[in-house]
Write a protein that holds these residues in place. Structure first.
Motif, PDB file in Angstrom:
ATOM      1  N   ALA A  31       5.812   5.746   0.289  1.00 50.81           N
ATOM      2  CA  ALA A  31       6.650   4.591  -0.054  1.00 50.81           C
ATOM      3  C   ALA A  31       7.684   4.970  -1.116  1.00 50.81           C
ATOM      4  N   LEU A  32       7.282   5.796  -2.070  1.00 52.95           N
ATOM      5  CA  LEU A  32       8.223   6.238  -3.098  1.00 52.95           C
ATOM      6  C   LEU A  32       9.343   7.082  -2.486  1.00 52.95           C
ATOM      7  N   ARG A  33       9.000   7.914  -1.501  1.00 49.90           N
ATOM      8  CA  ARG A  33      10.034   8.711  -0.828  1.00 49.90           C
ATOM      9  C   ARG A  33      10.965   7.824  -0.015  1.00 49.90           C
ATOM     10  N   LEU A  34      10.389   6.846   0.681  1.00 51.45           N
ATOM     11  CA  LEU A  34      11.196   5.974   1.537  1.00 51.45           C
ATOM     12  C   LEU A  34      12.155   5.110   0.724  1.00 51.45           C
ATOM     13  N   THR A  35      11.805   4.856  -0.526  1.00 53.00           N
ATOM     14  CA  THR A  35      12.724   4.111  -1.408  1.00 53.00           C
ATOM     15  C   THR A  35      13.530   5.067  -2.270  1.00 53.00           C
ATOM     16  N   ARG A  36      13.565   6.332  -1.858  1.00 54.17           N
ATOM     17  CA  ARG A  36      14.413   7.384  -2.443  1.00 54.17           C
ATOM     18  C   ARG A  36      14.166   7.608  -3.936  1.00 54.17           C
ATOM     19  N   GLY A  37      12.952   7.319  -4.360  1.00 56.48           N
ATOM     20  CA  GLY A  37      12.613   7.552  -5.755  1.00 56.48           C
ATOM     21  C   GLY A  37      13.334   6.650  -6.727  1.00 56.48           C
ATOM     22  N   GLU A  38      14.023   5.628  -6.209  1.00 54.83           N
ATOM     23  CA  GLU A  38      14.796   4.738  -7.072  1.00 54.83           C
ATOM     24  C   GLU A  38      13.994   3.528  -7.535  1.00 54.83           C
ATOM     25  N   ARG A  39      12.760   3.404  -7.018  1.00 54.81           N
ATOM     26  CA  ARG A  39      11.922   2.249  -7.365  1.00 54.81           C
ATOM     27  C   ARG A  39      10.609   2.784  -7.951  1.00 54.81           C
ATOM     28  N   PRO A  40      10.440   2.737  -9.247  1.00 54.30           N
ATOM     29  CA  PRO A  40       9.294   3.395  -9.880  1.00 54.30           C
ATOM     30  C   PRO A  40       8.033   2.542 -10.004  1.00 54.30           C
ATOM     31  N   LYS A  41       8.020   1.354  -9.396  1.00 58.13           N
ATOM     32  CA  LYS A  41       6.883   0.452  -9.586  1.00 58.13           C
ATOM     33  C   LYS A  41       6.112   0.249  -8.293  1.00 58.13           C
ATOM     34  N   VAL A  42       4.786   0.320  -8.391  1.00 55.32           N
ATOM     35  CA  VAL A  42       3.906   0.048  -7.258  1.00 55.32           C
ATOM     36  C   VAL A  42       2.899  -1.015  -7.690  1.00 55.32           C
ATOM     37  N   LEU A  43       2.787  -2.084  -6.917  1.00 54.66           N
ATOM     38  CA  LEU A  43       1.856  -3.172  -7.215  1.00 54.66           C
ATOM     39  C   LEU A  43       0.567  -2.967  -6.432  1.00 54.66           C
ATOM     40  N   LEU A  44      -0.548  -2.896  -7.140  1.00 54.77           N
ATOM     41  CA  LEU A  44      -1.861  -2.703  -6.519  1.00 54.77           C
ATOM     42  C   LEU A  44      -2.688  -3.969  -6.653  1.00 54.77           C
ATOM     43  N   PHE A  45      -3.180  -4.484  -5.556  1.00 61.98           N
ATOM     44  CA  PHE A  45      -4.073  -5.643  -5.580  1.00 61.98           C
ATOM     45  C   PHE A  45      -5.332  -5.247  -6.355  1.00 61.98           C
ATOM     46  N   PRO A  46      -5.807  -6.083  -7.271  1.00 61.35           N
ATOM     47  CA  PRO A  46      -6.909  -5.664  -8.156  1.00 61.35           C
ATOM     48  C   PRO A  46      -8.239  -5.446  -7.466  1.00 61.35           C
ATOM     49  N   THR A  47      -8.428  -6.006  -6.263  1.00 61.41           N
ATOM     50  CA  THR A  47      -9.708  -5.814  -5.584  1.00 61.41           C
ATOM     51  C   THR A  47      -9.609  -4.823  -4.424  1.00 61.41           C
ATOM     52  N   ILE A  48      -8.678  -3.870  -4.541  1.00 61.54           N
ATOM     53  CA  ILE A  48      -8.748  -2.657  -3.724  1.00 61.54           C
ATOM     54  C   ILE A  48      -9.921  -1.840  -4.247  1.00 61.54           C
ATOM     55  N   HIS A  49     -10.544  -1.059  -3.407  1.00 60.76           N
ATOM     56  CA  HIS A  49     -11.677  -0.232  -3.835  1.00 60.76           C
ATOM     57  C   HIS A  49     -11.315   0.508  -5.122  1.00 60.76           C
ATOM     58  N   PRO A  50     -12.148   0.422  -6.169  1.00 66.66           N
ATOM     59  CA  PRO A  50     -11.799   1.061  -7.450  1.00 66.66           C
ATOM     60  C   PRO A  50     -11.600   2.564  -7.350  1.00 66.66           C
ATOM     61  N   GLU A  51     -12.327   3.233  -6.466  1.00 68.72           N
ATOM     62  CA  GLU A  51     -12.139   4.672  -6.320  1.00 68.72           C
ATOM     63  C   GLU A  51     -10.789   4.979  -5.662  1.00 68.72           C
ATOM     64  N   TYR A  52     -10.336   4.136  -4.772  1.00 76.08           N
ATOM     65  CA  TYR A  52      -9.014   4.325  -4.172  1.00 76.08           C
ATOM     66  C   TYR A  52      -7.943   4.215  -5.252  1.00 76.08           C
ATOM     67  N   ARG A  53      -8.085   3.201  -6.116  1.00 79.19           N
ATOM     68  CA  ARG A  53      -7.104   3.026  -7.182  1.00 79.19           C
ATOM     69  C   ARG A  53      -7.124   4.211  -8.144  1.00 79.19           C
ATOM     70  N   ALA A  54      -8.309   4.753  -8.390  1.00 77.22           N
ATOM     71  CA  ALA A  54      -8.420   5.910  -9.292  1.00 77.22           C
ATOM     72  C   ALA A  54      -7.707   7.127  -8.701  1.00 77.22           C
ATOM     73  N   VAL A  55      -7.835   7.337  -7.399  1.00 76.31           N
ATOM     74  CA  VAL A  55      -7.172   8.473  -6.756  1.00 76.31           C
ATOM     75  C   VAL A  55      -5.656   8.291  -6.787  1.00 76.31           C
ATOM     76  N   VAL A  56      -5.187   7.067  -6.569  1.00 78.98           N
ATOM     77  CA  VAL A  56      -3.749   6.815  -6.669  1.00 78.98           C
ATOM     78  C   VAL A  56      -3.250   7.145  -8.075  1.00 78.98           C
ATOM     79  N   ARG A  57      -3.994   6.715  -9.098  1.00 83.20           N
ATOM     80  CA  ARG A  57      -3.594   7.026 -10.480  1.00 83.20           C
ATOM     81  C   ARG A  57      -3.519   8.537 -10.697  1.00 83.20           C
ATOM     82  N   THR A  58      -4.484   9.265 -10.135  1.00 82.35           N
ATOM     83  CA  THR A  58      -4.474  10.726 -10.274  1.00 82.35           C
ATOM     84  C   THR A  58      -3.233  11.328  -9.632  1.00 82.35           C
TER      85      THR A  58
END
Length: 462
Positions: free
Chosen positions: A146-173
């Motif tokens: 998604a960051l590539r498709l928006t050409r790196g011009e959009r630095p914000k990603v909104l994560l729903f809080p009840t996504i699996h916590p391990e998935y969110r941790a991997v995204v943060r990594t």
């Protein structure tokens, strides 16, 4: 016994050619003090002794088939038809890990092509890859996409809080060293977490010109399924803001609920473990990823296509393979070099033998059995089922005692593997248990759990 293909004469000749006398001379650049350190290893064992040791270790584990299991939280016990292992372990599949020479790997390529086709049918998307490590890495790759498709011009990603916590941790990594802000996943109250539509509205209010993507679960980590009609509104708002909508799915649930492609998702990811892959202590698992054809050139991983040769015979080819193994590193969409092809094959066999009717039956059994258990628990004094919205095969129960204590009693006194302690994922959810039911749970097991929970209530003296 080690297999050493070279004779002593051949080894001496190779050493002579490279200009050394002994094998040890190859390590001359390593400081002598560290060259051949003594290893504090136990004495060698015979094959029989090794077997005894491994059997003793295995006996320390309780297989999920031995106790009634109500633990899910991202890894699920489903029925696995015997034909999967029978085909999966055939030599031609077991050894054909990856098509480095695709023109001579037609069987492997066809299996990948069938996998992609089934994932597209399941998700309602136009193109799928084959494949990723697991659901969490697939989500992280989707965020980067998604960051590539928006050409790196959009630095914000909104994560729903009840996504699996391990998935969110991997995204943060994945994004920790990038100029990317992850918002929405933390800082919510218990009352807010109980109201997924409110959470959705709060995240929609944060959509702006800096947003690359909004990531929503379907169903979420707590088992709840947001209405597709409401998600269509979300998709419209996301697209009006110039962002992408990423859906994190459970593939079994898609047999029962409207696929994300129909309500406007741009990228769909998920964990393929429920599709004929055993729990296996956490892996290897299977990452699912699908998207729209307009975004195909930014899709990481392999894409297998169908074509014909010069004689008109059907054949399969690697249509796109945007990995650093195949193209210049700076042009690659991902540096992940494996596609866990054997797990993708297991999922392909599972989907083909179950068929759409069998898959829907599995999903329906999960749904109805979970709702039956929720209704029974709701009538128990001291327990509260607070999953009000439609849910799939998991739901949340507020317990009258600490979840860890209840799980210990269930295990020791009733031979039941209880639910997931949600306090481990978020302190706000302490005192809440996530219970999971699949088609593998019998009515007798469900009733036994209800009876045990009733006995374990606040006055339990065991």
């Amino acid at each position: 016994m080690r297999f050493v293909p070279h004779t002593e004469e051949e080894r001496r000749e190779m050493l002579r050619v490279i200009g050394v006398e002994r094998m040890e001379d190859l390590f001359a650049d390593v400081p002598e003090a560290y060259r051949f350190p003594p290893l504090n290893l136990p004495r060698p064992l015979t094959e029989l002794e090794v077997r005894w040791e491994l059997e003793a270790l295995a006996e320390a584990n309780i297989p999920t088939g031995q106790y009634a299991c109500f633990l899910g939280a991202g890894a699920y016990r489903h029925f696995i038809p015997a034909v999967i292992d029978e085909l999966l372990r055939r030599g031609e599949f077991y050894t054909a890990y990856t098509p480095y020479q695709p023109e001579v790997s037609q069987g492997t390529l066809q299996a990948m092509f069938e996998f992609q086709s089934m994932i597209c049918a399941l998700t309602g998307m136009e193109v799928a890859n084959a494949s990723h490590y697991d659901g969490s890495s697939a989500l992280a790759e989707a965020v980067l996409m998604a960051l590539r498709l928006t050409r790196g011009e959009r630095p914000k990603v909104l994560l729903f809080p009840t996504i699996h916590p391990e998935y969110r941790a991997v995204v943060r990594t994945y994004v920790q060293h990038l100029d990317v802000r992850l918002e929405g996943e933390r800082g919510w109250t218990l009352d807010q977490l109980r109201r997924p539509i409110l959470l959705l509205e709060e995240l929609e209010a944060r959509l702006d010109a800096e947003t690359a993507a909004l990531v929503i679960p379907y169903p979420d980590f707590l088992g709840r399924v947001l209405p597709p009609s409401r998600l269509r509104e979300t998709a419209d708002r996301v697209h009006q803001a110039g962002a992408l909508l990423i859906a994190v799915v459970n593939p079994i649930a898609l047999a029962l609920f409207e696929p994300p492609g129909s309500w406007g998702a741009d990228i769909v990811v998920g964990e393929g473990q429920p599709l004929g892959i055993p729990l296996s202590f956490g892996g290897p698992y299977l990452g699912i990823m699908a998207t729209r054809m307009a975004f195909v050139r930014q899709l990481p991983g392999r894409i297998v296509g169908e074509t014909v040769d010069l004689e008109g015979r059907r054949g399969y080819v690697l249509t796109l393979s945007t990995r650093e193994q195949h193209i210049r590193r700076e042009k690659a969409t991902s540096n992940i070099t494996t596609n866990v092809g054997l797990m993708a094959l297991a999922a392909t066999i599972y989907l083909s033998v179950m068929g759409k009717h069998g898959l829907r039956q599995v999903a329906s059994l999960c749904y109805h059995k979970a709702h039956y258990l929720a209704e029974r628990i709701a009538s128990l004094p001291g327990y509260e089922v607070w999953t009000e919205h439609p849910f799939f095969h998991e739901f949340v129960v507020r317990t009258p005692r600490p979840v860890a204590e209840i799980n210990r009693i269930l295990y020791e006194d009733y031979q039941i593997l209880g639910g997931y302690d949600l306090g481990q994922a978020d302190p706000v959810l302490s005192g809440h248990m996530l219970l999971c039911v699949t088609e593998m749970n019998t009515r007798e097991e469900i009733d036994a759990l209800v009876e045990a929970l009733g006995e374990i209530g606040p006055a339990y003296g065991g």
